[in-house]
Design an enzyme around this catalytic site. Sequence first.
Site, PDB file in Angstrom:
ATOM      1  N   GLU A 933       0.842  -1.208   0.000  1.00 61.45           N
ATOM      2  CA  GLU A 933       0.000   0.000   0.000  1.00 61.45           C
ATOM      3  C   GLU A 933       0.871   1.250   0.000  1.00 61.45           C
ATOM      4  O   GLU A 933       0.598   2.212  -0.705  1.00 61.45           O
ATOM      5  CB  GLU A 933      -0.921  -0.013   1.219  1.00 61.45           C
ATOM      6  CG  GLU A 933      -1.855   1.181   1.263  1.00 61.45           C
ATOM      7  CD  GLU A 933      -2.876   1.106   2.381  1.00 61.45           C
ATOM      8  OE1 GLU A 933      -3.135   0.015   2.900  1.00 61.45           O
ATOM      9  OE2 GLU A 933      -3.424   2.178   2.726  1.00 61.45           O
ATOM     10  N   ARG A1014      -7.371   2.336  14.306  1.00 59.90           N
ATOM     11  CA  ARG A1014      -8.256   1.192  14.068  1.00 59.90           C
ATOM     12  C   ARG A1014      -8.167   0.202  15.228  1.00 59.90           C
ATOM     13  O   ARG A1014      -9.154  -0.425  15.602  1.00 59.90           O
ATOM     14  CB  ARG A1014      -7.935   0.518  12.728  1.00 59.90           C
ATOM     15  CG  ARG A1014      -8.992  -0.479  12.297  1.00 59.90           C
ATOM     16  CD  ARG A1014      -8.812  -0.921  10.850  1.00 59.90           C
ATOM     17  NE  ARG A1014      -9.466  -0.047   9.907  1.00 59.90           N
ATOM     18  CZ  ARG A1014     -10.701  -0.240   9.437  1.00 59.90           C
ATOM     19  NH1 ARG A1014     -11.415  -1.275   9.836  1.00 59.90           N
ATOM     20  NH2 ARG A1014     -11.230   0.596   8.577  1.00 59.90           N
ATOM     21  N   GLU A1425     -10.552  -8.366   5.112  1.00 59.15           N
ATOM     22  CA  GLU A1425      -9.884  -8.341   6.410  1.00 59.15           C
ATOM     23  C   GLU A1425     -10.659  -8.997   7.557  1.00 59.15           C
ATOM     24  O   GLU A1425     -10.053  -9.600   8.440  1.00 59.15           O
ATOM     25  CB  GLU A1425      -9.574  -6.892   6.794  1.00 59.15           C
ATOM     26  CG  GLU A1425      -8.575  -6.242   5.864  1.00 59.15           C
ATOM     27  CD  GLU A1425      -8.526  -4.748   6.054  1.00 59.15           C
ATOM     28  OE1 GLU A1425      -7.575  -4.271   6.673  1.00 59.15           O
ATOM     29  OE2 GLU A1425      -9.458  -4.062   5.589  1.00 59.15           O
TER      30      GLU A1425
END
Length: 1499
Positions: A933, A1014, A1425
């Site tokens: 990413e 997160r 995920e």
Amino acid sequence: MPPNQKTTLLAFENEDVERVGAYQKKGYRTTPILFVNGERVPDGVAANARPNQTLLSFLRDELLLTGSKLGCAEGGCGACTVMLSKLDMETKKIKHISVNACLMPVLAADGCHVTTVEGVGSVKGDNLHPVQKAMVDMHGSQCGFCTPGIIVSIYTLFANNANKEHIEEHLDGNLCRCTGYRPIWDAARSLCDDTDTVRGPCGIACRDCPEREECEQDCNVEDKKTETDKMVCSSSADKMKQYKDTFLSDRETWMQQPTLMFPKALQDEQSTERSMMTKPLMVVDRTDFHAGGTWFKPTTLEELLALLNEFGGTGTSACKIVVGNTEVGIETRFKHAVYPRLIHPSDKIQSLYGFEVADANIQIGSCCSLSTIQEKSGDVSSQSTALKRTALPMHDMLRWFASTQIRNVACLGGNLVTASPISDMNPMLASLGAKLVLASFDKDTSGVSRRSVAVSDFFLKYRTVDLKPTEVVECIDVPVVQPIFEYVKPFKQARRREDDISIVTAGMRIRLAAKGGKFMIEETAIAFGGMAPTTIMAVKTMEALTGAEFSAESFTKASETLITEIKLPEGVPGGQAGFRMTLASSFLYKFYLSVVEELKADCAKYQADPSAFSGVTVEGDLPSCPEVDEKEHTGTQNFLSDKKPSPSGTQFYPAPKVATGCEDQILPKVKPMAQKDGASAVGKDSAHMSGPLHCTGEALYTDDIPLPPKTLQAALVLSNECGRVLESIDVTPALGIPGVVGVYSLEDLLSLGGKNEMGPILKDELLFLPIGEKVRTVGQCLGICVAESLEAAELGARTVKVVYGGDAGKVAVTIADAVEAGQCFEISRRDLVRGDPAVIEALSSAPEAPAEPKVGDVVTVSGTFRSGAQEHFYLETNSTLAVPSESNTNLTIYVSTQAPTKTQNFCASTTGTPAMKVVVRMKRMGGGFGGKETRSVFASCAAAVAAKISSRPVRLTLSRDVDMSITGTRHAFTTEYRASAKITEDGVKLEALDIQLHNNGGMAFDLSGPVMDRALFHIDGCYYFPNMRARGLVCKTVQAPHTAFRGFGGPQGIAACEHVIDHLGVACKVSADDLRRGNMYQTGQATHFGMILDDVHGGTWQVPRMWDRLETELGVSKMREAAAEFNAKNKWIKRGVALIPTKFGIAFTAKYMNQGGSLVHLYTDGTVLVSHGGTEMGQGLHTKVCQVAAQAFGIPVDHVYVNDTSTDKVANTIPTAASHSTDMYGMSTLDACRQIIARLDPVRAKLGPDASLKEIANAAFMERIDLSAHGFFRLIDSRCGFDWDKDKPEDYPDDLPANSWKGHPFNYFTQGVCFCEVEIDTLTGNHKTLRSDIIIDVGSSINPAIDIGQVEGAFVQGMGWATIEEVVYADDDHTWIRPRGKLFTTGPGTYKIPAFNDVPEIFNVSLLENADNPFAVHSSKAIGEPPFYLGATVYYAIKDAVRAARKENLGYDKYFEFRMPATSERIRMLCADELSNQATSKMLGQENAGPDYQTQGSY
Ligand SMILES: Cc1cc2nc3c(=O)[nH]c(=O)nc-3n(C[C@H](O)[C@H](O)[C@H](O)COP(=O)(O)OP(=O)(O)OC[C@H]3O[C@@H](n4cnc5c(N)ncnc54)[C@H](O)[C@@H]3O)c2cc1C
Ligand code: FES
Ligand code: FES
């Protein structure tokens, strides 16, 4: 550089060129005979094969056969697997073996036929081989990078007429990071004709089950399908059955293919090739820029010895014997050893390759392959009891030695001469009393001189053996043991069972004699690997046993002697001192238990017929055997001889339907297109659209792209220190290397007008470190070296002279170091509170939990928890091809990245090029998982700078070790917490949680802040804590910047929460299941960040429903009881079970990232091309997008195509991440489709309902209607974004949840529940997963096959993170690694991801039915995920089993911190028995040892 090679400006010159004539006169030929895929490689091409070249490099670079992949270059992943076939001169049969082309020298294939995946079958002409077809149909490929290697492995097994068991035994040399293996198992076994077992979720074969009619969980697929059309159910066995009538009917035909393809020229005795093959071979490298050296292949022992004699033996500057090259290849690749002459003995030298049983010996040729030894040892074992006792232990050890591919080429001589301290066969052979026969050239007679040396005396010191440079090991003589009262056992414990080097390995032999009414120990041989710099005999322990009575007492005493004899200091090289000592004594104990068992059987045999054992003297009556408690029986279990499991699974999913999600609320409605051919595309379990290309090796990845003319190869110049100042870089030595074109660094970047700063959030990274700055990490990029060959580029990069100044001091490596030094990223600091701050505050002064809590008590606990980092281990490493054009003003970057736009922007800024002139193209990735990413970007930038400066295309593909060293991992987390729960009449209720998280961000911020966010969003797990404070902070260390990885901090947050729940469960003395269920969120309750779990906000709350269902269907409480019963009866094997829920928030937490675009073209032939901003890394995104577009246009899915992702088609994209891509690109594609469909309205009206899309498109074109559209989607504002710092507005309604004023970070939650059962061996720490059952809510699946693939793949990846995958750095806990801060786990040799054998033996997945999701396209849910965390259920089950062991060993059930991952070391040591206590006390002193001892780990 090879010493016999001179350097010129043009090439490396080889002095052996002058010797060629002389050798030709001796009968040597000089060109190899190579056959590939049925064709002879023309001599002109074969002549280019270099002595130091691997077969893989030759196939890919010379023959342009790029199907075989480079995954690791160290024989550890199998991506490079090819089949090697040769005629066995003895049997005249063709022998097919799989080999690792990345290690095998191309010249070792002389006289062989090589089959690559391209030779197996092709998409051209729809010519897929059944193995390939089965893999496609059964969804066995995702990213496809591992697939060609796996196809060839399976194809080779069938070439040898494999049955099911054979397949289960030999798929040990291939790794897959995507699929979770289950579908690959299914595909391979579906082609076996002995596969017909049907096993349901209960583990019993349904069709054989007497209770089948009454059973409520009937899993016979076909029966089920007819019963109801609401669910589809398929089991592994039913899939396998699918082929019974097709491929199995003509099995004999396709299984013949490898034999039919075998070249006639290699079979025909009269052929030129066969007559050439009788001659020895000498190949001298004459190519430019490769330093290839010389290759000899002698065909007689005399020729071989003469070569050793001529060149002065096997000194480094002389020559080197090479057989399998599995050691030499590693030395040259990773330790940069240079061997100018390689001698590869031909298999015509019989004494080197034989395996004979002669007299009282088994004689094994030193070059005989390990798989031949394994096979023949197995065969001779059936000939007599004595042979069985001698050969079976060798066979069993070899079963787990490396992989099938390695064993097929590696030899015993190689294992012995390498003298690795952790060699598996050396202790085995030493314990058997084996001897080596060493041969050398006898100068007096010009014949062969021989001497013999015992294996136990062969190892002189670390990697040094009693072998003269001019000697060769000719064979190994293994004496055959007695048929009775003599016992031999192998032992091995590694990080992973399959294909792993040992932590400790041992061979043990004992001979007993019946004397004076006792069994006396007459002879003992105990050899260990992994306990010293060489293989050692435990001499003192042997002395303690020999002459003693065979009894438990003797072994207890021996164990005490052993622990003193093999004492290791805590910081011993290799680490794990306590574990290694414990293993050694545990093996000894296991040996005792096994001998008792076998002795009993021997006594019975002897008593039945003493005359059968005439050679054995028994004085007096046969003594009785020592007794062992029945509970101890499981101590004899040894996975080395266990049958490998036969994993299977059942997949349930709702019958396909086309559901409507958010599209009709957000997009303009259109008149639906008629569905042609009756079938809807959405909801179907279509195969991955690239599946056939993956399976034939025809799918192109970045490194496979044919290179433009004049392309340069590149290697990065990296720092090998950190914490010191970069004083100077001198590139002159590198520029002196032939082939090196340039070494570019900061100066060059600046000369382009480029900017040196990088980073996705903070621009706190540099492409090239400036002189005068402190090196921030080992492996920091200092420059890039480009050259005409990869060898030259790599040598150039290594040769650059880098000078560092100053003292590094104690650099911060771990979170603890950073906290101590106060090094953190302040910007990441978070503090979120809900509920009553006073209750939270009170936690810090609350008393410890009462010993016997009662109703009304509030129980408070406090503790710490750590979860480890995880390497992405995508099979394809980072790769870039940067091509300049238009007089260097433009750049095209072909790259493997999840972030084309980020790559475009940074390639533009670092090269001073406007973004409009940089095009980034991404076709497919061989896996990403978040690792590409952001961390792929700097490699592209370095290549782009080099391309612009050199004005030539530049290819940079990171080698596995470099990729792992510098691209970062999942973040390690540490947690400190205080929590409380109240005991009420209605059960235990959670009261408060105060939790502080730290993660290890590494040297730059990268995405560490959002990862922490997160984690904090998921810190509640699935439970309602009325009062809660969650804090987070990212630590700055010298590790490489850590980054996104599937779950993005979510799993680490949930893991911390589940740890607290377990702790409270123990303290409150309630079952963790009850605590979990009793405190699970209920519909309408809000999370700590204010999102309400209901149909309107977070989506329907399904976790309690799924939990209850799984609990009832499986009968979890009964399974717990059964495990407890099992544990009560078995001391050394314990079982554990766990039931764990998960919820995972879907959306990027950064609001701006929730957007995506697509470009759709409808062509006049009625086909549709979609380009969108997402990238395909195996997750099936393109397949799902095609299904959405096909559904919109009413056409079959294969009429829609997604080509590469390219920044000139869809611009300003966000990285493909957060599981969110189908949600976004499905919608943006639908938006574009609907725009076109709306424009088609008038034409459709004219042509009527029966018109095909082709007719409509054609007519529209004639009417000048635009058939292209750009679609766009952004998540609505109210369903994404969260402002951590926003205070409650004054007018904010009090009845809304706390913190909801900060935003609504997720669109919805994907939810699931998992049950696991495991078994652990408490003596070794080995574990296996007996079963896993998952229910997951994925809404209305667009493609259930892909979704199940994501669930299974994520589960296995999560299981790896939580169990065997351990990232190790040079830190306080690993002082034997240097320099401090360096990453140790840089390849598959040191870092173990789950392999085929680690899959749960029963693996069932159900997609929840009636679970629509109005918040995403076609009512689906994101899936990439969320299931990852469910894999951690295995860890909780292991913890449960360890807890049972501790309870028994310690006599109490107290909380203990079980750090994640649950490695074999942690499992073993935390079982805390007498043996582990003895070892740790010896190592640390009694006062420092204790039942909670575990190594620190790198966090
Ligand atoms: C992925 C992988 C996994 C592995 N797993 C294991 C494992 O589980 N257990 C384990 O013990 N090892 C393991 N190894 C190590 C290795 O496979 C073995 O040591 C193997 O037996 C070496 O044999 P080879 O034929 O490949 O040796 P080569 O690499 O060809 O040679 C190794 C050395 O032996 C010398 N040599 C070879 N034959 C002779 C001879 N006849 N006379 C004199 N010298 C000779 C060579 O000159 C060289 O110095 C592994 C290696 C890899 C790459
Ligand atoms: S590339 Fe050969 S085994 Fe990994
Ligand atoms: S499909 Fe196996 S690694 Fe991706």
